[in-house]
Write an enzyme that holds these catalytic residues in place. Structure first.
Site, PDB file in Angstrom:
ATOM      1  N   GLN A 126      16.351 -41.709 -18.284  1.00  0.00           N
ATOM      2  CA  GLN A 126      16.613 -41.783 -19.728  1.00  0.00           C
ATOM      3  C   GLN A 126      17.914 -42.535 -19.985  1.00  0.00           C
ATOM      4  O   GLN A 126      18.981 -42.079 -19.562  1.00  0.00           O
ATOM      5  CB  GLN A 126      16.741 -40.362 -20.300  1.00  0.00           C
ATOM      6  CG  GLN A 126      17.015 -40.323 -21.797  1.00  0.00           C
ATOM      7  CD  GLN A 126      17.318 -38.909 -22.273  1.00  0.00           C
ATOM      8  OE1 GLN A 126      18.083 -38.190 -21.636  1.00  0.00           O
ATOM      9  NE2 GLN A 126      16.735 -38.518 -23.394  1.00  0.00           N
ATOM     10  N   GLY A 127      17.841 -43.667 -20.653  1.00  0.00           N
ATOM     11  CA  GLY A 127      19.036 -44.445 -20.983  1.00  0.00           C
ATOM     12  C   GLY A 127      19.339 -44.328 -22.465  1.00  0.00           C
ATOM     13  O   GLY A 127      19.052 -45.268 -23.234  1.00  0.00           O
ATOM     14  N   SER A 129      22.550 -42.276 -23.625  1.00  0.00           N
ATOM     15  CA  SER A 129      24.014 -42.204 -23.777  1.00  0.00           C
ATOM     16  C   SER A 129      24.704 -43.479 -23.315  1.00  0.00           C
ATOM     17  O   SER A 129      24.260 -44.138 -22.370  1.00  0.00           O
ATOM     18  CB  SER A 129      24.572 -41.035 -22.957  1.00  0.00           C
ATOM     19  OG  SER A 129      23.906 -39.852 -23.277  1.00  0.00           O
ATOM     20  N   SER A 161      20.429 -39.792 -15.636  1.00  0.00           N
ATOM     21  CA  SER A 161      20.021 -38.908 -14.536  1.00  0.00           C
ATOM     22  C   SER A 161      18.927 -39.567 -13.707  1.00  0.00           C
ATOM     23  O   SER A 161      17.982 -40.132 -14.259  1.00  0.00           O
ATOM     24  CB  SER A 161      19.480 -37.577 -15.070  1.00  0.00           C
ATOM     25  OG  SER A 161      20.432 -36.936 -15.857  1.00  0.00           O
ATOM     26  N   GLU A 244      12.348 -32.739 -25.307  1.00  0.00           N
ATOM     27  CA  GLU A 244      13.366 -32.340 -24.324  1.00  0.00           C
ATOM     28  C   GLU A 244      13.920 -30.948 -24.640  1.00  0.00           C
ATOM     29  O   GLU A 244      14.130 -30.134 -23.753  1.00  0.00           O
ATOM     30  CB  GLU A 244      14.498 -33.380 -24.332  1.00  0.00           C
ATOM     31  CG  GLU A 244      15.545 -33.132 -23.266  1.00  0.00           C
ATOM     32  CD  GLU A 244      16.579 -34.258 -23.168  1.00  0.00           C
ATOM     33  OE1 GLU A 244      16.518 -35.204 -23.985  1.00  0.00           O
ATOM     34  OE2 GLU A 244      17.435 -34.182 -22.270  1.00  0.00           O
TER      35      GLU A 244
HETATM   36  C1  FAD Z   1      24.258 -33.414 -16.113  1.00  0.00           C
HETATM   37  C2  FAD Z   1      24.105 -34.407 -17.221  1.00  0.00           C
HETATM   38  C3  FAD Z   1      22.972 -35.177 -17.283  1.00  0.00           C
HETATM   39  C4  FAD Z   1      22.824 -36.118 -18.301  1.00  0.00           C
HETATM   40  N1  FAD Z   1      21.715 -36.923 -18.269  1.00  0.00           N
HETATM   41  C5  FAD Z   1      21.599 -37.888 -19.195  1.00  0.00           C
HETATM   42  C6  FAD Z   1      20.512 -38.807 -19.117  1.00  0.00           C
HETATM   43  O1  FAD Z   1      19.669 -38.735 -18.217  1.00  0.00           O
HETATM   44  N2  FAD Z   1      20.442 -39.777 -20.041  1.00  0.00           N
HETATM   45  C7  FAD Z   1      21.333 -39.896 -21.055  1.00  0.00           C
HETATM   46  O2  FAD Z   1      21.171 -40.775 -21.881  1.00  0.00           O
HETATM   47  N3  FAD Z   1      22.399 -39.060 -21.146  1.00  0.00           N
HETATM   48  C8  FAD Z   1      22.547 -38.059 -20.230  1.00  0.00           C
HETATM   49  N4  FAD Z   1      23.626 -37.206 -20.281  1.00  0.00           N
HETATM   50  C9  FAD Z   1      24.653 -37.431 -21.316  1.00  0.00           C
HETATM   51  C10 FAD Z   1      24.724 -36.361 -22.376  1.00  0.00           C
HETATM   52  O3  FAD Z   1      23.611 -36.445 -23.247  1.00  0.00           O
HETATM   53  C11 FAD Z   1      26.056 -36.553 -23.113  1.00  0.00           C
HETATM   54  O4  FAD Z   1      27.098 -36.331 -22.160  1.00  0.00           O
HETATM   55  C12 FAD Z   1      26.223 -35.620 -24.269  1.00  0.00           C
HETATM   56  O5  FAD Z   1      25.305 -35.926 -25.296  1.00  0.00           O
HETATM   57  C13 FAD Z   1      27.657 -35.628 -24.835  1.00  0.00           C
HETATM   58  O6  FAD Z   1      28.089 -36.924 -25.089  1.00  0.00           O
HETATM   59  P1  FAD Z   1      29.497 -37.432 -24.545  1.00  0.00           P
HETATM   60  O7  FAD Z   1      29.564 -37.142 -23.076  1.00  0.00           O
HETATM   61  O8  FAD Z   1      29.672 -38.827 -24.988  1.00  0.00           O
HETATM   62  O9  FAD Z   1      30.589 -36.490 -25.227  1.00  0.00           O
HETATM   63  P2  FAD Z   1      31.211 -36.691 -26.692  1.00  0.00           P
HETATM   64  O10 FAD Z   1      30.111 -36.938 -27.668  1.00  0.00           O
HETATM   65  O11 FAD Z   1      32.296 -37.701 -26.622  1.00  0.00           O
HETATM   66  O12 FAD Z   1      31.820 -35.259 -26.989  1.00  0.00           O
HETATM   67  C14 FAD Z   1      33.134 -34.858 -26.511  1.00  0.00           C
HETATM   68  C15 FAD Z   1      33.402 -33.454 -27.023  1.00  0.00           C
HETATM   69  O13 FAD Z   1      33.469 -33.464 -28.482  1.00  0.00           O
HETATM   70  C16 FAD Z   1      32.538 -32.530 -29.013  1.00  0.00           C
HETATM   71  N5  FAD Z   1      31.942 -33.082 -30.239  1.00  0.00           N
HETATM   72  C17 FAD Z   1      31.528 -34.368 -30.435  1.00  0.00           C
HETATM   73  N6  FAD Z   1      31.011 -34.502 -31.666  1.00  0.00           N
HETATM   74  C18 FAD Z   1      31.085 -33.290 -32.267  1.00  0.00           C
HETATM   75  C19 FAD Z   1      30.707 -32.775 -33.538  1.00  0.00           C
HETATM   76  N7  FAD Z   1      30.116 -33.561 -34.453  1.00  0.00           N
HETATM   77  N8  FAD Z   1      30.921 -31.454 -33.801  1.00  0.00           N
HETATM   78  C20 FAD Z   1      31.487 -30.652 -32.879  1.00  0.00           C
HETATM   79  N9  FAD Z   1      31.890 -31.076 -31.653  1.00  0.00           N
HETATM   80  C21 FAD Z   1      31.683 -32.367 -31.344  1.00  0.00           C
HETATM   81  C22 FAD Z   1      31.478 -32.369 -27.934  1.00  0.00           C
HETATM   82  O14 FAD Z   1      30.816 -31.109 -28.027  1.00  0.00           O
HETATM   83  C23 FAD Z   1      32.308 -32.474 -26.653  1.00  0.00           C
HETATM   84  O15 FAD Z   1      32.899 -31.228 -26.350  1.00  0.00           O
HETATM   85  C24 FAD Z   1      23.806 -36.252 -19.303  1.00  0.00           C
HETATM   86  C25 FAD Z   1      24.955 -35.451 -19.257  1.00  0.00           C
HETATM   87  C26 FAD Z   1      25.115 -34.551 -18.234  1.00  0.00           C
HETATM   88  C27 FAD Z   1      26.361 -33.716 -18.165  1.00  0.00           C
END
Ligand code: FAD
Length: 378
Positions: A126-127, A129, A161, A244
């Site tokens: 899944q691409g 993020s 992932s 999902e």
């Molecule tokens: C094990 C794992 C597997 C993953 N697999 C995939 C995958 O296969 N494909 C893919 O596309 N992505 C994947 N991801 C990515 C995942 O979807 C993102 O990490 C997640 O959506 C959070 O985005 P970010 O890391 O950019 O954090 P950010 O969005 O930058 O958030 C940083 C912090 O701010 C908080 N925050 C942000 N906005 C708000 C808001 N509006 N209100 C309250 N709090 C907020 C968040 O809760 C977090 O604590 C994976 C992540 C993990 C850890």
């Protein structure tokens, strides 16, 4: 809702149990970086397909059994009971890529891609993020430009992932940079082997390169790989996330209870139940896991009426994440210093830190519960 209410369902369960007792791989799933992991998962998936146990609720025309989600849940329960491998390089394919194609793909896409998943041929990733687009997914910047009958893709994704083991990716790209940010996005089937795709694994805290960074440098795919319509990808992505966060990972909701029962057994055998706080914590997470299982049954009964589970599944998922995290911490306390010997539960505890982030953070899930379930003001 009760499962096993009919004679047919009881027979189905018996049949599943017998098959699993003869077919669950005797060797553990390799936890290595090389091709062995993909080969192991492919072999196990192929075996399930040949035995008639792949895609239980997918249509027969695509290679599935054409049964209901209830039979699918019975199969998950039996998989969990048999301690069969469940994590797989096919998790994305079964959890949401396949279901998205079923909901939003055209006939050609369904008949080409779905049987390949069921037969264990093509893992997906899944691409969605990007470094600047996680919680705020609609800010994604990976561009796709139409060139004749092709799309030319440039940009980068992160946390993909199982990216290094995948053949196809569900990719969100920006096709109209001038449109409002939720418009102008397209959901495409990416060929992960196309020239210009550079996949770089990231090693996580548990020592396993589960996630990847993926760079796209003018990678080309046919326009026919667009699912639904160009610039309508946000709506398709919502279908992906509904799968999902809904029925996609139902087996996780069922398996937690088995993990806690194993913990309790271990604690009993090693005299750890004499510690009242351990006994209390075990009792609490066991009750919570039982509640999660009941909620899984509730989701199944909702989906049976032909509806995709609604925003309430977000509450179930958030609670599951809490139980998983607490149970993983409790396992370490029960193991004590033995945890330093890199036991499977140690690895599980290390990876539990990602549970409140993967698939949308707990904060975001809480926002959804507040706004869409409870109707609270923003
Ligand atoms: C094990 C794992 C597997 C993953 N697999 C995939 C995958 O296969 N494909 C893919 O596309 N992505 C994947 N991801 C990515 C995942 O979807 C993102 O990490 C997640 O959506 C959070 O985005 P970010 O890391 O950019 O954090 P950010 O969005 O930058 O958030 C940083 C912090 O701010 C908080 N925050 C942000 N906005 C708000 C808001 N509006 N209100 C309250 N709090 C907020 C968040 O809760 C977090 O604590 C994976 C992540 C993990 C850890």
């Amino acid at each position: 809702m009760e499962l096993d209410t009919s004679k047919e369902l009881k027979e189905f369960r018996e049949e599943a149990r017998t098959w699993l007792s003869e077919n669950v791989p005797s060797e553990a799933r390799p936890h290595t970086v090389g091709p062995e992991l993909r080969e192991y998962d492919q072999e196990w998936q192929r075996r399930q397909y040949e035995g008639g146990w792949a895609g239980i609720d997918w249509e027969p025309e695509y290679g599935g059994r054409g049964l209901s989600l209830v039979e699918q849940v019975v199969w998950y329960e039996e998989l969990v009971r048999a301690r069969a491998p469940r994590d797989s390089v096919f998790s994305v394919a079964f959890g949401h890529a396949g279901p998205t194609l079923i909901m939003r793909g055209n006939e050609e896409q369904k008949s080409f891609y779905l049987p390949k998943i069921l037969r264990g041929e093509t893992p997906w990733s899944q691409g969605f993020s990007e470094p600047g687009a996680g919680s705020d997914l609609a800010s994604l910047r990976t561009r796709a430009v139409v060139d004749g009958d092709e799309l030319v893709i440039s940009g980068s994704k992160i946390w993909t992932s199982y990216g290094q083991w995948s053949d196809y990716g569900e990719l969100l790209v920006r096709t109209d940079p001038d449109a409002p940010k939720h418009k102008g996005i397209t959901w495409v089937i990416m060929d992960m082997h196309a020239p210009g795709v550079d996949i770089r694994p990231i090693t996580s805290i548990d020592g396993f390169p589960h996630n990847c960074e993926v760079f796209y440098d003018e990678a080309r795919i046919p326009l026919a790989n667009v699912v639904d319509k160009v610039n309508n990808g946000w709506s398709v992505a919502m279908s992906t996330l509904a799968a999902e966060r809904g029925p996609g990972f139902l087996d996780h909701r069922l398996s937690e209870i088995v993990f806690i029962d194993e913990l309790t057994e271990y604690a009993k055998e090693h005299g750890k139940l004499a510690d009242q706080s351990i006994a209390d914590r075990l009792a609490t997470v066991r009750a919570e896991a039982a509640a999660i299982r009941s909620m899984a049954y509730y989701q199944v009964s909702t989906a049976r009426k032909g509806e995709m589970p609604g925003s309430e599944t977000t509450a179930i998922r958030s609670w599951l994440v809490g139980v998983q995290t607490r149970a993983a911490g409790l396992a370490l306390d029960i193991l004590g210093v033995e945890a330093l010997e890199w036991k499977p539960w140690t690895r599980q505890w290390l990876s539990s830190f990602s549970a409140p982030i993967a698939g949308g953070t707990t904060d975001i899930q809480r926002n959804i519960i507040g706004e869409r379930v409870l109707g609270l003001p923003r």
